[in-house]
Motif scaffolding. Sequence first.
Motif, PDB file in Angstrom:
ATOM      1  N   GLU A 146      45.843   8.943  50.859  1.00 23.81           N
ATOM      2  CA  GLU A 146      47.163   8.931  50.256  1.00 23.81           C
ATOM      3  C   GLU A 146      47.480   7.490  49.867  1.00 23.81           C
ATOM      4  N   ILE A 147      47.754   7.289  48.600  1.00 24.75           N
ATOM      5  CA  ILE A 147      48.104   5.956  48.109  1.00 24.75           C
ATOM      6  C   ILE A 147      49.601   5.774  48.331  1.00 24.75           C
ATOM      7  N   THR A 148      49.936   4.762  49.127  1.00 19.64           N
ATOM      8  CA  THR A 148      51.324   4.555  49.534  1.00 19.64           C
ATOM      9  C   THR A 148      51.869   3.245  48.972  1.00 19.64           C
ATOM     10  N   PRO A 149      53.194   3.141  48.891  1.00 18.76           N
ATOM     11  CA  PRO A 149      53.810   1.904  48.416  1.00 18.76           C
ATOM     12  C   PRO A 149      53.490   0.693  49.308  1.00 18.76           C
ATOM     13  N   GLN A 150      53.157   0.939  50.574  1.00 20.22           N
ATOM     14  CA  GLN A 150      52.866  -0.151  51.502  1.00 20.22           C
ATOM     15  C   GLN A 150      51.523  -0.823  51.222  1.00 20.22           C
ATOM     16  N   MET A 151      50.664  -0.169  50.458  1.00 20.95           N
ATOM     17  CA  MET A 151      49.353  -0.742  50.149  1.00 20.95           C
ATOM     18  C   MET A 151      49.499  -1.889  49.157  1.00 20.95           C
ATOM     19  N   SER A 152      48.574  -2.829  49.264  1.00 15.44           N
ATOM     20  CA  SER A 152      48.560  -3.925  48.288  1.00 15.44           C
ATOM     21  C   SER A 152      48.116  -3.380  46.935  1.00 15.44           C
ATOM     22  N   LYS A 153      48.361  -4.155  45.894  1.00 17.83           N
ATOM     23  CA  LYS A 153      47.955  -3.756  44.540  1.00 17.83           C
ATOM     24  C   LYS A 153      46.449  -3.537  44.485  1.00 17.83           C
ATOM     25  N   ASP A 154      45.677  -4.419  45.131  1.00 16.77           N
ATOM     26  CA  ASP A 154      44.217  -4.297  45.145  1.00 16.77           C
ATOM     27  C   ASP A 154      43.769  -3.023  45.859  1.00 16.77           C
ATOM     28  N   GLN A 155      44.419  -2.711  46.978  1.00 15.40           N
ATOM     29  CA  GLN A 155      44.075  -1.486  47.703  1.00 15.40           C
ATOM     30  C   GLN A 155      44.352  -0.252  46.842  1.00 15.40           C
ATOM     31  N   LYS A 156      45.504  -0.239  46.195  1.00 14.85           N
ATOM     32  CA  LYS A 156      45.855   0.900  45.341  1.00 14.85           C
ATOM     33  C   LYS A 156      44.834   1.066  44.219  1.00 14.85           C
ATOM     34  N   GLN A 157      44.476  -0.035  43.576  1.00 19.69           N
ATOM     35  CA  GLN A 157      43.486   0.023  42.493  1.00 19.69           C
ATOM     36  C   GLN A 157      42.144   0.522  43.006  1.00 19.69           C
ATOM     37  N   PHE A 158      41.727   0.002  44.168  1.00 22.15           N
ATOM     38  CA  PHE A 158      40.446   0.409  44.741  1.00 22.15           C
ATOM     39  C   PHE A 158      40.434   1.912  45.017  1.00 22.15           C
ATOM     40  N   TYR A 159      41.476   2.423  45.701  1.00 26.71           N
ATOM     41  CA  TYR A 159      41.488   3.840  46.059  1.00 26.71           C
ATOM     42  C   TYR A 159      41.648   4.737  44.835  1.00 26.71           C
ATOM     43  N   ARG A 160      42.384   4.301  43.840  1.00 24.50           N
ATOM     44  CA  ARG A 160      42.476   5.087  42.599  1.00 24.50           C
ATOM     45  C   ARG A 160      41.107   5.156  41.922  1.00 24.50           C
ATOM     46  N   ARG A 161      40.402   4.034  41.906  1.00 23.12           N
ATOM     47  CA  ARG A 161      39.067   4.001  41.299  1.00 23.12           C
ATOM     48  C   ARG A 161      38.104   4.904  42.071  1.00 23.12           C
ATOM     49  N   MET A 162      38.156   4.875  43.404  1.00 25.97           N
ATOM     50  CA  MET A 162      37.287   5.718  44.225  1.00 25.97           C
ATOM     51  C   MET A 162      37.626   7.193  44.036  1.00 25.97           C
ATOM     52  N   LYS A 163      38.919   7.512  43.983  1.00 24.36           N
ATOM     53  CA  LYS A 163      39.327   8.904  43.762  1.00 24.36           C
ATOM     54  C   LYS A 163      38.793   9.414  42.427  1.00 24.36           C
ATOM     55  N   LYS A 164      38.875   8.564  41.405  1.00 27.35           N
ATOM     56  CA  LYS A 164      38.388   8.960  40.081  1.00 27.35           C
ATOM     57  C   LYS A 164      36.869   9.090  40.081  1.00 27.35           C
ATOM     58  N   GLN A 165      36.197   8.122  40.684  1.00 30.25           N
ATOM     59  CA  GLN A 165      34.731   8.127  40.719  1.00 30.25           C
ATOM     60  C   GLN A 165      34.180   9.345  41.440  1.00 30.25           C
ATOM     61  N   PHE A 166      34.825   9.748  42.537  1.00 30.62           N
ATOM     62  CA  PHE A 166      34.310  10.836  43.357  1.00 30.62           C
ATOM     63  C   PHE A 166      35.104  12.135  43.202  1.00 30.62           C
ATOM     64  N   ALA A 167      35.890  12.245  42.140  1.00 25.51           N
ATOM     65  CA  ALA A 167      36.677  13.457  41.913  1.00 25.51           C
ATOM     66  C   ALA A 167      35.753  14.663  41.748  1.00 25.51           C
ATOM     67  N   ILE A 168      36.177  15.764  42.297  1.00 27.66           N
ATOM     68  CA  ILE A 168      35.440  17.022  42.123  1.00 27.66           C
ATOM     69  C   ILE A 168      35.809  17.567  40.745  1.00 27.66           C
ATOM     70  N   PRO A 169      34.814  17.830  39.910  1.00 24.96           N
ATOM     71  CA  PRO A 169      35.123  18.337  38.562  1.00 24.96           C
ATOM     72  C   PRO A 169      35.922  19.639  38.619  1.00 24.96           C
ATOM     73  N   LEU A 170      36.848  19.748  37.697  1.00 23.15           N
ATOM     74  CA  LEU A 170      37.633  20.977  37.602  1.00 23.15           C
ATOM     75  C   LEU A 170      36.760  22.105  37.083  1.00 23.15           C
ATOM     76  N   PRO A 171      37.055  23.348  37.493  1.00 18.58           N
ATOM     77  CA  PRO A 171      36.345  24.492  36.913  1.00 18.58           C
ATOM     78  C   PRO A 171      36.579  24.539  35.406  1.00 18.58           C
ATOM     79  N   GLN A 172      35.681  25.155  34.687  1.00 16.46           N
ATOM     80  CA  GLN A 172      35.752  25.246  33.224  1.00 16.46           C
ATOM     81  C   GLN A 172      37.103  25.767  32.762  1.00 16.46           C
ATOM     82  N   SER A 173      37.638  26.787  33.407  1.00 10.78           N
ATOM     83  CA  SER A 173      38.917  27.370  32.985  1.00 10.78           C
ATOM     84  C   SER A 173      40.047  26.347  33.112  1.00 10.78           C
TER      85      SER A 173
END
Length: 195
Positions: A146-173
């Motif tokens: 969970e990305i929270t307001p208490q995280m530093s800008k760098d932490q937020k960027q890192f976790y957003r990048r990791m979430k995007k990199q390891f996102a489970i692809p959506l089903p075709q529909s």
Amino acid sequence: MNLLTNPAPTTVSIQGAEVPINWDFRASIRFEEMMAGSLPDEEKIGKALEIYYPQVPAAIDQAVDRLLWFYAAGKDSEPGKGGSGNGGPIYSFAHDDEYIYAAFLDQYGVDLQAVGSLHWWKFKAMFQGLKSDNRIVEIMGYRSMEITPQMSKDQKQFYRRMKKQFAIPLPQSEREKLSAIEEALLNGGDVSGLL
């Protein structure tokens, strides 16, 4: 049921009779993948019964109840959610198969390709018991973070990048639906029918 004090079941009780159930982990993985898919619910029920029962019992409602109980290892669970966290699944047997395979081989010395059979309840316990140094556990941590307001800008960027990199692809529909919504928004179309 307690995996420490009771043997893992190979049958379920339906109308007072012990009915064989497909207890191998592969059946429950197929079930979870199917439940996460886009089949209509009526078809899912039929496929689930075929996955778990060598001969589908006549008491369908009770057979469904017992297979859900079995899938949940005698505990409460919702199939097809892939260990949900922050509103989305944190693993997918279909998408994360290599990570899961490697984790079992590394931590337990279990080659999931070579093992003749492994009870679903035992597989599930082993999966939940994977140590944090396994890549799949690290990835699940990123997905559930969970990305929270208490995280530093760098932490937020890192976790957003990791979430995007390891996102489970959506089903075709789902991809098609999102694409249609995006197209409607970009072209000033009506999205009310798409939501």
